[in-house]
Motif scaffolding. Sequence first.
Motif, mmCIF file in Angstrom:
data_model
loop_
_atom_site.group_PDB
_atom_site.id
_atom_site.type_symbol
_atom_site.label_atom_id
_atom_site.label_comp_id
_atom_site.label_asym_id
_atom_site.label_seq_id
_atom_site.Cartn_x
_atom_site.Cartn_y
_atom_site.Cartn_z
ATOM 1 N N THR A 10 -6.878 -6.910 -6.239
ATOM 2 C CA THR A 10 -6.566 -7.475 -4.939
ATOM 3 C C THR A 10 -5.290 -6.848 -4.391
ATOM 4 O O THR A 10 -4.331 -6.651 -5.116
ATOM 5 C CB THR A 10 -6.379 -9.004 -5.061
ATOM 6 O OG1 THR A 10 -7.556 -9.554 -5.636
ATOM 7 C CG2 THR A 10 -6.115 -9.636 -3.719
ATOM 8 N N ARG A 11 -5.312 -6.559 -3.121
ATOM 9 C CA ARG A 11 -4.145 -6.032 -2.419
ATOM 10 C C ARG A 11 -3.790 -7.008 -1.319
ATOM 11 O O ARG A 11 -4.657 -7.605 -0.696
ATOM 12 C CB ARG A 11 -4.441 -4.653 -1.805
ATOM 13 C CG ARG A 11 -4.888 -3.601 -2.783
ATOM 14 C CD ARG A 11 -3.745 -3.217 -3.707
ATOM 15 N NE ARG A 11 -4.149 -2.169 -4.612
ATOM 16 C CZ ARG A 11 -3.665 -0.943 -4.584
ATOM 17 N NH1 ARG A 11 -2.765 -0.610 -3.694
ATOM 18 N NH2 ARG A 11 -4.075 -0.059 -5.454
ATOM 19 N N TYR A 12 -2.493 -7.161 -1.078
ATOM 20 C CA TYR A 12 -2.012 -8.115 -0.083
ATOM 21 C C TYR A 12 -1.172 -7.404 0.966
ATOM 22 O O TYR A 12 -0.374 -6.532 0.637
ATOM 23 C CB TYR A 12 -1.144 -9.193 -0.755
ATOM 24 C CG TYR A 12 -1.829 -9.905 -1.894
ATOM 25 C CD1 TYR A 12 -2.657 -10.993 -1.650
ATOM 26 C CD2 TYR A 12 -1.656 -9.476 -3.196
ATOM 27 C CE1 TYR A 12 -3.296 -11.643 -2.706
ATOM 28 C CE2 TYR A 12 -2.283 -10.117 -4.253
ATOM 29 C CZ TYR A 12 -3.101 -11.196 -4.004
ATOM 30 O OH TYR A 12 -3.734 -11.835 -5.044
ATOM 31 N N THR A 13 -1.339 -7.838 2.208
ATOM 32 C CA THR A 13 -0.489 -7.321 3.272
ATOM 33 C C THR A 13 0.877 -7.992 3.167
ATOM 34 O O THR A 13 1.037 -9.007 2.484
ATOM 35 C CB THR A 13 -1.072 -7.632 4.661
ATOM 36 O OG1 THR A 13 -1.068 -9.064 4.845
ATOM 37 C CG2 THR A 13 -2.483 -7.077 4.825
ATOM 38 N N ILE A 14 1.840 -7.455 3.881
ATOM 39 C CA ILE A 14 3.177 -8.033 3.847
ATOM 40 C C ILE A 14 3.153 -9.454 4.420
ATOM 41 O O ILE A 14 3.880 -10.332 3.947
ATOM 42 C CB ILE A 14 4.201 -7.117 4.564
ATOM 43 C CG1 ILE A 14 5.626 -7.524 4.185
ATOM 44 C CG2 ILE A 14 3.956 -7.084 6.065
ATOM 45 C CD1 ILE A 14 6.681 -6.494 4.563
#
Length: 129
Positions: A10-14
């Motif tokens: 999983t990748r998260y935006t700022i």
Amino acid sequence: MSQSLSLTQTRYTISEVEARTGLTQHTLRWYERIGLMPHVDRSHSGQRRFTDQDLHWLGFVGKLRATGMSVADMVRYAELVREGEHTVDERRELLERTRREVRARITELTDALAVLDYKIGMYSGKARQ
């Protein structure tokens, strides 16, 4: 802090990291700029993409902040982590020093709390009379 990422991680935006951690986007960018955060990957359009590992690190940094550790010491700790296993002793020493400072502060606050409890007890007794 650095390990290979799976393609399904999983990748998260700022913005998502801000919502999850309570840290402002300004603070997150500052952490990265001063070296408190490891390198944050970017999307093809240049947006930061944080990982679960980054979130875990930010949680740890939050605990260090709560201890009163200086930003300089937190950055030094992050540098030592990035340098590798040969820095374990220095990292431990830094954390042990911080633990001693926290314990001293706890003792100081416990003493202050006892004084407050005493005074509150005095005033409570006077209010009943």
